[in-house]
Structures are given as structure tokens and as C-alpha cells.
Design an enzyme around this catalytic site. Sequence first.
Site, PDB file in Angstrom:
ATOM      1  N   GLU A 120       8.815   3.724   1.553  1.00 50.31           N
ATOM      2  CA  GLU A 120       7.844   3.755   0.451  1.00 50.31           C
ATOM      3  C   GLU A 120       6.563   4.476   0.846  1.00 50.31           C
ATOM      4  O   GLU A 120       5.899   5.070   0.001  1.00 50.31           O
ATOM      5  CB  GLU A 120       7.534   2.342  -0.044  1.00 50.31           C
ATOM      6  CG  GLU A 120       8.680   1.670  -0.802  1.00 50.31           C
ATOM      7  CD  GLU A 120       9.698   1.000   0.101  1.00 50.31           C
ATOM      8  OE1 GLU A 120       9.546   1.080   1.349  1.00 50.31           O
ATOM      9  OE2 GLU A 120      10.647   0.381  -0.426  1.00 50.31           O
ATOM     10  N   PHE A 126      11.210 -15.022  -3.875  1.00 51.32           N
ATOM     11  CA  PHE A 126      11.756 -13.997  -2.987  1.00 51.32           C
ATOM     12  C   PHE A 126      11.045 -12.657  -3.240  1.00 51.32           C
ATOM     13  O   PHE A 126      10.939 -12.207  -4.372  1.00 51.32           O
ATOM     14  CB  PHE A 126      13.267 -13.845  -3.229  1.00 51.32           C
ATOM     15  CG  PHE A 126      13.890 -12.779  -2.359  1.00 51.32           C
ATOM     16  CD1 PHE A 126      13.849 -12.893  -0.970  1.00 51.32           C
ATOM     17  CD2 PHE A 126      14.495 -11.665  -2.931  1.00 51.32           C
ATOM     18  CE1 PHE A 126      14.402 -11.902  -0.159  1.00 51.32           C
ATOM     19  CE2 PHE A 126      15.049 -10.676  -2.128  1.00 51.32           C
ATOM     20  CZ  PHE A 126      15.006 -10.798  -0.740  1.00 51.32           C
ATOM     21  N   GLN A 127      10.584 -12.050  -2.206  1.00 53.30           N
ATOM     22  CA  GLN A 127       9.875 -10.760  -2.248  1.00 53.30           C
ATOM     23  C   GLN A 127       8.688 -10.772  -3.208  1.00 53.30           C
ATOM     24  O   GLN A 127       8.391  -9.763  -3.843  1.00 53.30           O
ATOM     25  CB  GLN A 127      10.844  -9.622  -2.583  1.00 53.30           C
ATOM     26  CG  GLN A 127      11.885  -9.435  -1.484  1.00 53.30           C
ATOM     27  CD  GLN A 127      12.709  -8.175  -1.616  1.00 53.30           C
ATOM     28  OE1 GLN A 127      12.949  -7.703  -2.719  1.00 53.30           O
ATOM     29  NE2 GLN A 127      13.140  -7.634  -0.486  1.00 53.30           N
ATOM     30  N   LYS A 179       9.728  -8.717 -13.320  1.00 56.35           N
ATOM     31  CA  LYS A 179      11.081  -8.299 -13.708  1.00 56.35           C
ATOM     32  C   LYS A 179      11.409  -8.702 -15.141  1.00 56.35           C
ATOM     33  O   LYS A 179      12.068  -7.955 -15.875  1.00 56.35           O
ATOM     34  CB  LYS A 179      12.096  -8.898 -12.730  1.00 56.35           C
ATOM     35  CG  LYS A 179      13.474  -8.278 -12.912  1.00 56.35           C
ATOM     36  CD  LYS A 179      14.364  -8.557 -11.729  1.00 56.35           C
ATOM     37  CE  LYS A 179      15.727  -7.910 -11.915  1.00 56.35           C
ATOM     38  NZ  LYS A 179      16.608  -8.217 -10.787  1.00 56.35           N
ATOM     39  N   MET A 181      -5.721  13.687  19.976  1.00 54.76           N
ATOM     40  CA  MET A 181      -7.128  13.485  19.626  1.00 54.76           C
ATOM     41  C   MET A 181      -7.711  12.279  20.362  1.00 54.76           C
ATOM     42  O   MET A 181      -8.861  12.292  20.810  1.00 54.76           O
ATOM     43  CB  MET A 181      -7.277  13.318  18.105  1.00 54.76           C
ATOM     44  CG  MET A 181      -8.708  13.264  17.634  1.00 54.76           C
ATOM     45  SD  MET A 181      -9.650  14.702  18.144  1.00 54.76           S
ATOM     46  CE  MET A 181      -9.581  15.706  16.667  1.00 54.76           C
TER      47      MET A 181
END
Length: 556
Positions: free
Chosen positions: A50, A112-113, A162, A469
Site C-alpha cells: 500500500e 478484525f482489521q 463495509k 547521507m
Amino acid sequence: MKLSGAEIVVECLKKEDVKVVFGIPGGAIMPVYDYIYSKAPFRNILTRHEQGAIHAADGYARVTGNVGVCIVTSGPGATNLVTGLANAHLDSVPLVAFTGQAPTGLIGTDAFQEVDIAGITIPITKNNYVVMDIKDLSSTIKEAFYIARTGRPGPVLVDLPKDIQLAHSDFEYPEKDKFLGYRPSIKGNLKQIKSAAIEINKARRPVIYAGGGVISSNASSEMRDLVLKANIPVTTTLMGLGTFPETHPLSLGMLGMHGTPYANYAISAADLIIALGVRFDDRVTGKLAEFGSQAKVIHIDIDPAEIGKNVLVDIPIVGDLKKVLQELNEHISEKREAEWLKTIENWKRKHPLKYNNNKELKPQYIIEKIYEITKGEAIIVTSVGQHQMWAAQYYQYTQPRTFISSGGLGTMGYGLPAAIGTKIGCPDKTVICISGDGSFQMNLQELATAINNHLAIIVVIMNNGYLGMVRQWQELFFNKRYASTSLAGSPDFTKLTEVYGGIGIRVTKKEDFYSAFKKALSLNTFVLIDCIIPQEENVLPMVTPGAAITKMIGVD
Ligand SMILES: Cc1ncc(C[n+]2csc(CCOP(=O)(O)OP(=O)(O)O)c2C)c(N)n1
């Protein structure tokens, strides 16, 4: 006819003329993906992470000026967007990110999630929403796009439970473009604009300090009119590269920590700083008390919160730069401060950007060759580190939206996914991703996305075997104690690319780079050139952190 929430999302994206979305599906966003699968007229790019999706959407937005879109699932899908949202927020990039969410009835139960992504992202989005009623869905999406693209652009997140995706409602896309509590100032105050013009007309040592706001506002040509009318030297921030052609004698290049000596001298000696779409970031100003201490400051920005944030401003103007500059230019007299321009010429002659161009394969040489071969017409996308600074210093940017880089957040791993979005946004342009070996390993899974989508991107890795760097700072300020910066043991990136189905070329000698790069261009496919550069090459000049910007290491 009633549509499902998922259908409404896709219909809204159609109304917004979205051409491509980036993302990864998961349980909580499956209804939307199901509808994309069967009905969406836009391209759907499956990334491999993602973070890759949001950086790709970000690259796409920067290069096209359109709103970038990504769609991911709840929980880990959503939290994987966090760095990308912060990245877009700090660089004012217009994005709309859709996240799946647990059904409304389960929100707050540690389902969940389930994560409170709206809560998590409050400080790093321009606005965000959890859609709790299907009746609000289309107007929320309308508002999200409007807010992302107008005023000071930025990322907006829309969280989609959802059950909202599965519920049904009538669909109508609202026409309105006025939202309670949101009204960016577009037109600058005329009195202030006239005062600014008076200061510009009488200034003896004026300098324009231009930033990313000039690009967001598409104000480069208005800025050019001002520059040419009053012969004002221009320095840009990293984000402002390309707003004024660096090949023009009035260009001073980039200022700040790794800026050109003459830009830093000029802004320090100026009697008037005309700050356009900038933030007075600490990487630019160095020691604030000494930044432009001899100058009056005109600051034009669309975001009132930027004005007076870091420095006191004599003439603040809040408005859209394009509009303000159009108005301002009408009050500017033609003029040429010959003595000032001569002083600047002398600084340029005495203190050019320079490096020891010996027999080794130097990163600065690589960038110069890329510039020469592409005739400055490529889009350069970078990750973060030394390679980013060399790409900023040694390529001459002449057009806006041709240098795509993570400025404010400094996100390693931005380069490859942003190059994907860039190439999708500008398929006819040569897109070169300059990366370090460290940054490349932070999102290299997106090789699969680039190669499977047949994107002809050339990745040039400045492979110094270090987190360069940080190693440079350790060398200069930590007595060469290279704590955890060696990348020894990294894989062969050319072989890795070949495993993914692309072409890899390794370059170890200076004399081989030119032909390798020419070959990569001619292949018109995904090519990675792994350049083995000296391990301890430094980015110079460098302003010592905290010092005035006239105090530069590497300038005699
Ligand atoms: C995600 C992230 N982690 C850590 C840093 C701190 N950091 C800044 S530059 C840098 C080294 C970059 O190394 P590399 O990509 O190899 O580029 P180089 O400097 O060698 O050109 C690090 C670790 C960062 N900017 N971003």
C-alpha cells in the site's frame, strides 16, 4: 435507480474523471473492488504494497496536476498509507485515499482489521471522513476531491465501512462546490499587492525565492513575466525546481543546505526577498535569525498559516499565486539593477558547483550525462539521500513538474513507486528514477508493478554501499563512526531486476556509463542501471546544520 455504496464510489470517481487508481484489495474493501472489476472505466494498478500505491498516486498527482487516488483495505492496508499521507501532506500533493473499514455496527469493538485510521491520520491529512450513512457517500466524495485539489492542495482520506459499501441509495453527484467552513482565499488583497509592487520597483538587491506553491498554482509563466520584467534573480527550493529555467542567466539554482553558494550569498545580501509559495523550511533557511537579515520580505501564499510561521513578513499576501502574480505584474516597472546582477555574476564565476571529476564513476558526472543525453527533457524522480541532492544540483530543470521528489518528509523508498505513477501520468515522457541503494531496498517490491505493467522506466542506482547521507553526517559530525550505515551484503540489483522480468545493467567504470544509458533509452522497457560509485563521495556544498547559510563546507 438505487446503487450500492460500492457502485456509488466508482460512479463518483467517473464523475471526477479519474483515469487511474492504485491499490491493493482486502476484506473490508472487496465490494468496491468487485465493482471496479466489472464496471470501472479507469485503470486499476495493483501495487505490491500500500505504501507503493500511495506514492504512485502521489507521483501521478505531482506530474499531472490531477488528484491521485488510491484504494486499500482496512487495518494494515490503511496503516500502510500513513507514510504516504504524511509525505503528500508536507509537500501539498492532492490525493484522495479510500480505506475499507469494519462495518459501522462493529466500529469501536476491535473488530478484525479495525483501526481508527481517521483518528490516526488527522494531523497528516488536509481532511478526513468516516462515512457512517450511505446518504452522505456521494457528497462526501465530492467534498473530498474538492478539498484535495483546491486552496493549498493536500491528501484527504475517506474511510468506507463495509456495510456502507453494501447498502443501497439513490445516486446523484452534487454540483455544489461550497462547503461549510472551507473557503480558501484566491484573490490577494489589492492594497497589499500594490505595496509589494512599490517595494519591488524600488529594491536594489531583490531576489525571488520560489517553492512548490508555484507549481501547485501553475504560476510559472506569471513568475517568469515578473522575473523578466524586473530582471530579478530567482532561487528555488527543492520543491520549486523547474519553476524557472535553470539554464537562464537569472537563475541561481537551489538554495539552502545543499544549495549553490551564489544562491545562499544572494539571498543573504538581498534587500528584498519575494517569497512565492514557500515555507521557510529549516533546510532552506539555516540559522533563522541570519536568514535574509538585510531584507524586507514579501510572502505570497494561499495558506494563511504559512505566513509569519517561521519569519516575520513585511508584506503578507494570501491568495492563489497565479492570480496574485497576474495582478502584481501590472504594477511592476521594467528595470534592471545592473550592479546587483554583476555582483551575482561574480559569485557565480567564483563559486560554481564543483566536484573532483577524476577517473572514477562519480554520481555528479552520472547526473550531468543523464542531463546531456536526455537534453534536459526527462522527468527525474528521486528517492531520498545524497543521490537526491546530486540530482537536484547537477541536472538543469527548465519546466515545472519535471523533478518529482519527497521534500518535506524526506521519504526513502519514494522513488520507484513515484516513478510508476509518473510514467502512468506521462507515458510519452522519458522517466528516470534516481535512487540510492538504501532507498531502493525500501520499496523494491514495486519492481513487479512496474515490470508487469510494461512501464519503460529507467532506474539509476547510485550504489555507494552505504546509507550515504547519514554516513556523510557521521563522517563530518560524528568523527567517522559509521554506526549502522554500511549496506554491505545487499543483493545484486541487476540480477534482482532480471528475476522480476526487467533488464539490469551494471556500470563500474566512468567510460561505460554513457553507452549503458544510451542503451537503456533505446530498449524502451524497464531497465535498472546499477552504478557502483565511490563509497565516500560527499554532497557539497553543505551548510553546517544550525549555521547561517553563508557558512558552507566545500566553498573556499
Ligand atoms: C524512511 C526513512 N528512513 C530513514 C531516513 C533517514 N535517512 C535519510 S537519507 C538516508 C540514507 C539514504 O541512503 P540511500 O538511499 O542509499 O541514498 P544515498 O544517501 O546513499 O544516496 C537515511 C537513512 C529517511 N529519510 N527515510
